[in-house]
Scaffold this active site. Structure first.
Site, PDB file in Angstrom:
ATOM      1  N   HIS A  42     -39.799 -50.851  -2.261  1.00  0.00           N
ATOM      2  CA  HIS A  42     -38.594 -50.148  -2.715  1.00  0.00           C
ATOM      3  C   HIS A  42     -37.604 -51.218  -3.158  1.00  0.00           C
ATOM      4  O   HIS A  42     -36.788 -51.695  -2.366  1.00  0.00           O
ATOM      5  CB  HIS A  42     -38.015 -49.279  -1.589  1.00  0.00           C
ATOM      6  N   ASP A 175     -38.723 -50.469   2.370  1.00  0.00           N
ATOM      7  CA  ASP A 175     -37.279 -50.260   2.511  1.00  0.00           C
ATOM      8  C   ASP A 175     -36.834 -49.014   1.745  1.00  0.00           C
ATOM      9  O   ASP A 175     -36.059 -49.089   0.790  1.00  0.00           O
ATOM     10  CB  ASP A 175     -36.571 -51.531   1.966  1.00  0.00           C
TER      11      ASP A 175
HETATM   12  N1  SAM Z   1     -35.144 -53.358  -1.012  1.00  0.00           N
HETATM   13  C1  SAM Z   1     -33.863 -53.391  -1.744  1.00  0.00           C
HETATM   14  C2  SAM Z   1     -33.040 -54.555  -1.225  1.00  0.00           C
HETATM   15  O1  SAM Z   1     -33.161 -54.918  -0.045  1.00  0.00           O
HETATM   16  O2  SAM Z   1     -32.281 -55.127  -2.013  1.00  0.00           O
HETATM   17  C3  SAM Z   1     -33.118 -52.089  -1.618  1.00  0.00           C
HETATM   18  C4  SAM Z   1     -33.918 -50.872  -1.937  1.00  0.00           C
HETATM   19  S1  SAM Z   1     -33.108 -49.336  -1.773  1.00  0.00           S
HETATM   20  C5  SAM Z   1     -32.813 -49.166  -0.062  1.00  0.00           C
HETATM   21  C6  SAM Z   1     -34.430 -48.186  -2.041  1.00  0.00           C
HETATM   22  C7  SAM Z   1     -34.892 -48.098  -3.496  1.00  0.00           C
HETATM   23  O3  SAM Z   1     -36.171 -47.436  -3.514  1.00  0.00           O
HETATM   24  C8  SAM Z   1     -33.997 -47.287  -4.402  1.00  0.00           C
HETATM   25  O4  SAM Z   1     -33.638 -48.057  -5.531  1.00  0.00           O
HETATM   26  C9  SAM Z   1     -34.844 -46.070  -4.822  1.00  0.00           C
HETATM   27  O5  SAM Z   1     -34.612 -45.648  -6.158  1.00  0.00           O
HETATM   28  C10 SAM Z   1     -36.248 -46.602  -4.662  1.00  0.00           C
HETATM   29  N2  SAM Z   1     -37.293 -45.589  -4.357  1.00  0.00           N
HETATM   30  C11 SAM Z   1     -37.145 -44.414  -3.710  1.00  0.00           C
HETATM   31  N3  SAM Z   1     -38.346 -43.824  -3.493  1.00  0.00           N
HETATM   32  C12 SAM Z   1     -39.286 -44.667  -4.035  1.00  0.00           C
HETATM   33  C13 SAM Z   1     -40.712 -44.643  -4.103  1.00  0.00           C
HETATM   34  N4  SAM Z   1     -41.400 -43.604  -3.578  1.00  0.00           N
HETATM   35  N5  SAM Z   1     -41.342 -45.674  -4.700  1.00  0.00           N
HETATM   36  C14 SAM Z   1     -40.648 -46.705  -5.216  1.00  0.00           C
HETATM   37  N6  SAM Z   1     -39.290 -46.798  -5.165  1.00  0.00           N
HETATM   38  C15 SAM Z   1     -38.613 -45.800  -4.580  1.00  0.00           C
END
Ligand code: SAM
Length: 293
Positions: A42, A175
């Site tokens: 994520h 995440d």
């Molecule tokens: N890991 C990042 C950091 O520490 O900088 C922050 C990530 S943020 C908490 C979660 C992200 O996951 C969001 O941008 C969201 O759009 C994306 N997301 C949500 N569901 C997802 C999925 N099933 N697969 C991939 N990305 C996803």
């Protein structure tokens, strides 16, 4: 499902717990020369402005990275040792900023990219239709871009397909935003599948500490999965305040499957300093527990 933008939370206390832990995991895994594959399921946008946009509205960095940086300056000026983990983290944040002024906050993709050795690979997943474009643009500016794959796909479905990595040395950061309650269920399924395919990988799962039933149950669910696969685990939480009724996030946790033996010792030193630095009331505290098979 696409209301979440990580820029709102860039540089928050939750990012600090996640990214300090992440740095330690990568640095430990890189003690061996073999190629390391890192999957960030994520990813978000990769890097965030703290001066304008969502981060400037939420101001979560004020009680996160800005507070920690000020605390560290005073702590060191008084002759105390802030510790390698916090210093490495602050150096990593500062490295994306031109001078001493912190205007940019690197998310996990940029932190991980900065740590890649020539033999390592980074796989990033992002599903948000706008965030994926920003992520691709940001990653293309990096000198490590050729070592990075960006997937506009649902990582919960795709993770198993990447495991085990060719070198059989891997770190997976999971995440999710948990804006969709189904994330908790998808996380369990993805972890079951991942451990079946790659039991020796290191898995780092971030989660918000909320009163919501699914959030409270998450650590126990992860423990059950780890134990069923005969895997060691480490569970930690950082609470910066205890203000019942307030809607803002006051605590978050990390659940690590197959943690390096150094992690618990490291967090036992780092977490009390983070509580002192980021704690906003007498409810600030940390939790740290591990289980070795
Ligand atoms: N890991 C990042 C950091 O520490 O900088 C922050 C990530 S943020 C908490 C979660 C992200 O996951 C969001 O941008 C969201 O759009 C994306 N997301 C949500 N569901 C997802 C999925 N099933 N697969 C991939 N990305 C996803």
């Amino acid at each position: 499902m696409f209301s979440y933008r990580h820029a709102f939370h860039a540089g928050s206390h939750a990012d600090i717990l996640k990214h300090v832990t992440l740095l330690h995991l990568v640095q430990y895994l890189q003690e061996k020369p073999g190629a390391l594959t890192i999957v960030d399921t994520h990813a978000g946008a990769g890097i965030y402005s703290l001066e304008d946009g969502f981060a400037a509205v939420s101001k979560e960095a004020d009680s996160g990275i800005f507070r920690l940086a000020q605390f560290a300056d005073k702590y060191k000026a008084s002759g105390k040792n802030i510790g390698d983990s916090i210093q490495n983290y602050l150096d990593c944040i500062q490295a994306v900023n031109r001078d001493d002024h912190t205007t940019l906050y690197p998310g996990s993709p940029f932190i991980l990219a900065s740590l890649l050795r020539p033999q390592d690979r980074l796989k990033l997943f992002e599903l948000h239709p706008k965030e994926i474009d920003v992520l691709r643009h940001n990653v293309n500016q990096l000198k490590q871009a050729k070592q990075i794959d960006v997937y506009a796909e649902d990582s919960f479905n795709r993770l198993k397909g990447l495991l085990p990595p060719p070198s059989r040395r891997g770190l997976v950061l999971i995440d999710p935003s948990y804006e969709d309650k189904q994330d908790y269920r998808h996380l369990e399924t993805a972890m079951q599948e991942a451990l079946q395919r790659f039991a020796t990988g290191c898995y780092a799962i971030w989660y918000p500490v909320l009163s919501r039933r699914e959030s409270a149950a998450l650590p126990d669910r992860m423990k059950k999965i780890a134990v069923a696969h005969e895997r060691s685990w480490l569970h930690t939480e950082l609470r910066v305040e205890n203000a019942p009724g307030e809607r803002r996030l006051q605590a978050s946790g990390m659940f690590i499957i197959n943690p390096p033996w150094t992690l618990e010792k490291n967090l036992a030193v780092t977490l009390p300093i983070l509580v002192e630095a980021l704690g906003q009331d007498s409810g600030a505290e940390y939790f740290l527990k591990s289980f070795e098979v």
